[in-house]
Scaffold this motif. Structure first.
Motif, PDB file in Angstrom:
ATOM      1  N   ALA A  72       0.810  -1.214   0.000  1.00  0.00           N
ATOM      2  CA  ALA A  72       0.000   0.000   0.000  1.00  0.00           C
ATOM      3  C   ALA A  72       0.843   1.265   0.000  1.00  0.00           C
ATOM      4  O   ALA A  72       0.366   2.323  -0.378  1.00  0.00           O
ATOM      5  CB  ALA A  72      -0.923   0.007   1.211  1.00  0.00           C
ATOM      6  N   PHE A  73       2.102   1.179   0.438  1.00  0.00           N
ATOM      7  CA  PHE A  73       2.915   2.373   0.581  1.00  0.00           C
ATOM      8  C   PHE A  73       4.155   2.291  -0.288  1.00  0.00           C
ATOM      9  O   PHE A  73       4.787   1.254  -0.410  1.00  0.00           O
ATOM     10  CB  PHE A  73       3.341   2.553   2.044  1.00  0.00           C
ATOM     11  CG  PHE A  73       2.182   2.677   2.978  1.00  0.00           C
ATOM     12  CD1 PHE A  73       1.509   3.880   3.126  1.00  0.00           C
ATOM     13  CD2 PHE A  73       1.738   1.577   3.687  1.00  0.00           C
ATOM     14  CE1 PHE A  73       0.430   3.986   3.969  1.00  0.00           C
ATOM     15  CE2 PHE A  73       0.662   1.683   4.539  1.00  0.00           C
ATOM     16  CZ  PHE A  73      -0.001   2.887   4.681  1.00  0.00           C
ATOM     17  N   LEU A  74       4.500   3.427  -0.868  1.00  0.00           N
ATOM     18  CA  LEU A  74       5.745   3.512  -1.617  1.00  0.00           C
ATOM     19  C   LEU A  74       6.888   3.608  -0.624  1.00  0.00           C
ATOM     20  O   LEU A  74       6.776   4.248   0.411  1.00  0.00           O
ATOM     21  CB  LEU A  74       5.716   4.749  -2.508  1.00  0.00           C
ATOM     22  CG  LEU A  74       6.769   4.812  -3.616  1.00  0.00           C
ATOM     23  CD1 LEU A  74       6.485   3.752  -4.678  1.00  0.00           C
ATOM     24  CD2 LEU A  74       6.774   6.177  -4.247  1.00  0.00           C
TER      25      LEU A  74
ATOM     26  N   GLY B  84       8.491  16.137 -13.633  1.00  0.00           N
ATOM     27  CA  GLY B  84       9.280  16.993 -12.769  1.00  0.00           C
ATOM     28  C   GLY B  84       9.079  16.579 -11.321  1.00  0.00           C
ATOM     29  O   GLY B  84       8.164  15.815 -10.992  1.00  0.00           O
ATOM     30  N   SER B  85       9.941  17.075 -10.451  1.00  0.00           N
ATOM     31  CA  SER B  85       9.870  16.642  -9.057  1.00  0.00           C
ATOM     32  C   SER B  85       8.686  17.231  -8.324  1.00  0.00           C
ATOM     33  O   SER B  85       8.141  16.625  -7.418  1.00  0.00           O
ATOM     34  CB  SER B  85      11.149  17.018  -8.319  1.00  0.00           C
ATOM     35  OG  SER B  85      11.329  18.423  -8.345  1.00  0.00           O
ATOM     36  N   ARG B  86       8.291  18.430  -8.695  1.00  0.00           N
ATOM     37  CA  ARG B  86       7.171  19.092  -8.023  1.00  0.00           C
ATOM     38  C   ARG B  86       6.353  19.853  -9.048  1.00  0.00           C
ATOM     39  O   ARG B  86       6.890  20.448  -9.975  1.00  0.00           O
ATOM     40  CB  ARG B  86       7.665  20.066  -6.941  1.00  0.00           C
ATOM     41  CG  ARG B  86       8.262  19.377  -5.738  1.00  0.00           C
ATOM     42  CD  ARG B  86       8.931  20.371  -4.826  1.00  0.00           C
ATOM     43  NE  ARG B  86      10.080  20.983  -5.462  1.00  0.00           N
ATOM     44  CZ  ARG B  86      11.301  20.437  -5.448  1.00  0.00           C
ATOM     45  NH1 ARG B  86      11.501  19.291  -4.860  1.00  0.00           N
ATOM     46  NH2 ARG B  86      12.318  21.035  -6.039  1.00  0.00           N
TER      47      ARG B  86
ATOM     48  N   LEU C  68       8.043  15.374  -2.980  1.00  0.00           N
ATOM     49  CA  LEU C  68       7.590  15.205  -4.348  1.00  0.00           C
ATOM     50  C   LEU C  68       6.221  15.846  -4.493  1.00  0.00           C
ATOM     51  O   LEU C  68       5.409  15.808  -3.584  1.00  0.00           O
ATOM     52  CB  LEU C  68       7.462  13.719  -4.678  1.00  0.00           C
ATOM     53  CG  LEU C  68       8.725  12.943  -5.013  1.00  0.00           C
ATOM     54  CD1 LEU C  68       8.369  11.480  -5.177  1.00  0.00           C
ATOM     55  CD2 LEU C  68       9.360  13.472  -6.269  1.00  0.00           C
ATOM     56  N   GLY C  69       5.967  16.426  -5.675  1.00  0.00           N
ATOM     57  CA  GLY C  69       4.642  16.939  -5.948  1.00  0.00           C
ATOM     58  C   GLY C  69       3.621  15.816  -5.931  1.00  0.00           C
ATOM     59  O   GLY C  69       3.952  14.637  -6.111  1.00  0.00           O
ATOM     60  N   SER C  70       2.378  16.170  -5.721  1.00  0.00           N
ATOM     61  CA  SER C  70       1.346  15.146  -5.578  1.00  0.00           C
ATOM     62  C   SER C  70       1.208  14.304  -6.837  1.00  0.00           C
ATOM     63  O   SER C  70       0.958  13.097  -6.752  1.00  0.00           O
ATOM     64  CB  SER C  70       0.009  15.808  -5.234  1.00  0.00           C
ATOM     65  OG  SER C  70      -0.408  16.671  -6.274  1.00  0.00           O
TER      66      SER C  70
ATOM     67  N   GLN D 248       4.151  11.805  -6.936  1.00  0.00           N
ATOM     68  CA  GLN D 248       4.029  10.781  -5.906  1.00  0.00           C
ATOM     69  C   GLN D 248       2.929   9.772  -6.249  1.00  0.00           C
ATOM     70  O   GLN D 248       3.123   8.564  -6.106  1.00  0.00           O
ATOM     71  CB  GLN D 248       3.758  11.425  -4.549  1.00  0.00           C
ATOM     72  CG  GLN D 248       3.775  10.446  -3.416  1.00  0.00           C
ATOM     73  CD  GLN D 248       4.499  10.989  -2.197  1.00  0.00           C
ATOM     74  OE1 GLN D 248       4.823  10.208  -1.325  1.00  0.00           O
ATOM     75  NE2 GLN D 248       4.743  12.269  -2.098  1.00  0.00           N
ATOM     76  N   ARG D 249       1.781  10.258  -6.708  1.00  0.00           N
ATOM     77  CA  ARG D 249       0.698   9.342  -7.069  1.00  0.00           C
ATOM     78  C   ARG D 249       1.070   8.496  -8.279  1.00  0.00           C
ATOM     79  O   ARG D 249       0.720   7.315  -8.366  1.00  0.00           O
ATOM     80  CB  ARG D 249      -0.588  10.123  -7.333  1.00  0.00           C
ATOM     81  CG  ARG D 249      -1.246  10.633  -6.051  1.00  0.00           C
ATOM     82  CD  ARG D 249      -2.554  11.331  -6.319  1.00  0.00           C
ATOM     83  NE  ARG D 249      -2.358  12.595  -7.021  1.00  0.00           N
ATOM     84  CZ  ARG D 249      -3.035  12.981  -8.091  1.00  0.00           C
ATOM     85  NH1 ARG D 249      -3.972  12.182  -8.586  1.00  0.00           N
ATOM     86  NH2 ARG D 249      -2.800  14.146  -8.651  1.00  0.00           N
TER      87      ARG D 249
END
Length: 306
Positions: free
Chosen positions: A120-122, A259-261, A271-273, A276-277
């Protein structure tokens, strides 16, 4: 001059997938592959004092040396020569990989390691490295780790913060002899109280799409100079959630680049959402690329943590 690709391993299935992907990328680029294993022990409490990290035991060091030896044998074949180096670092993985990113062209990590709790988690290592490395980071999920030389390089576009990601996508497309698919998404504004008898939804959608298309045109005009003649770039403007759109496109892409964010994130922290998603959902490898060129210094807590 030969470049350098660093892959972090820990003996997990995720890191094995990252190892094989990194080896293929190193062969494609003609780079040296550096296989890194960080030896660390948990933080322990000192009676009536602070926290400290115990030195690794001889058994842990021996395990690390054996792991690096096995990893080298897995990617070394007579049919496909590859220059391989190994590093056994007495340090937690995050600061070790951040330090390695300062001299690497690419860092490759698995999405989760041995310390992950379920699916469930990265993994915290992959997210922290991807968000702060000085070079592009490739995150590999073991169930979507196929190395593809066909299919487009898909890159998410979100304004000037995507410039470096776009340049990286173009370079990767040139290496693979494939195309770049630049994708920008938009969402409709929320209308709290529609006025009876008016087509607010249609008007807002038309305006939102036109604005998104203008942003894409501006981006391409600013970055067209980095596209060589042999690389074809197509653009898409989609009414969709960014992470969902890129995840869908990752099914046939050689690589997805972000991009990172994105908009609204605090610089240098997370990280930007969207990024990350996407790392959770992508059906293939994801590259996270920064506009900056220097890794953040690890915090004291990170120096002590696994």
């Amino acid at each position: 001059m030969m470049g350098q690709i660093v892959v972090g391993i820990d003996g997990s299935r995720d890191s094995e997938a990252a190892l094989f992907w990194a080896a293929k990328e190193a062969r494609l680029r003609g780079d040296r592959l550096v296989i890194l294993y960080a030896v660390h022990t948990p933080v322990t409490a000192v009676p009536f004092g602070g926290a400290s990290v115990l030195p690794p035991t001889a058994e842990l060091k021996t395990y690390g040396e054996n792991l690096l030896e096995v990893a080298t044998s897995l990617v070394t074949t007579e049919d496909a020569p590859l220059e391989v180096a190994t590093e056994l670092v007495v340090q937690p993985p995050v600061p070790a990989l951040l330090a390695a990113s300062r001299t690497a062209d690419l860092v490759v990590v698995g999405s989760r390691g041995l310390g992950a709790v379920g699916a469930a988690f990265l993994g915290s290592v992959s997210t922290r490295v991807a968000s702060r490395a000085a070079c592009p980071t490739i995150v590999i999920r073991p169930d979507a780790a196929e190395y593809r030389t066909t299919g487009p390089i898909v890159v998410g576009i979100d304004g000037p913060q995507s410039d470096a990601a776009f340049r990286f996508a173009v370079e990767e497309a040139q290496r693979r002899g494939t195309t770049v698919d630049a994708v920008h998404t938009y969402w409709l504004p929320v209308v709290a109280m529609p006025i009876e008898g008016t087509n607010i939804t249609g008007t807002s959608e038309t305006y939102a799409r036109r604005t998104a298309e203008e942003h894409m045109d501006e981006f391409m005009a600013r970055n067209q100079h980095v596209v060589p003649a042999q690389v074809k770039v197509t653009t898409q403007v989609l009414l969709n959630d960014s992470a969902d759109a890129l995840s869908q496109l990752s099914e046939t892409a050689a690589l997805v680049v972000v991009g990172s964010r994105g908009r609204g994130a605090f610089r240098g922290m997370l990280l930007g959402s969207v990024s990350q998603r996407l790392l959770h959902r992508a059906n293939g490898p994801v590259a996270v690329v920064h506009n900056g060129d220097a890794a953040d210094e690890p915090t004291d807590a990170e120096r002590a943590q696994p």
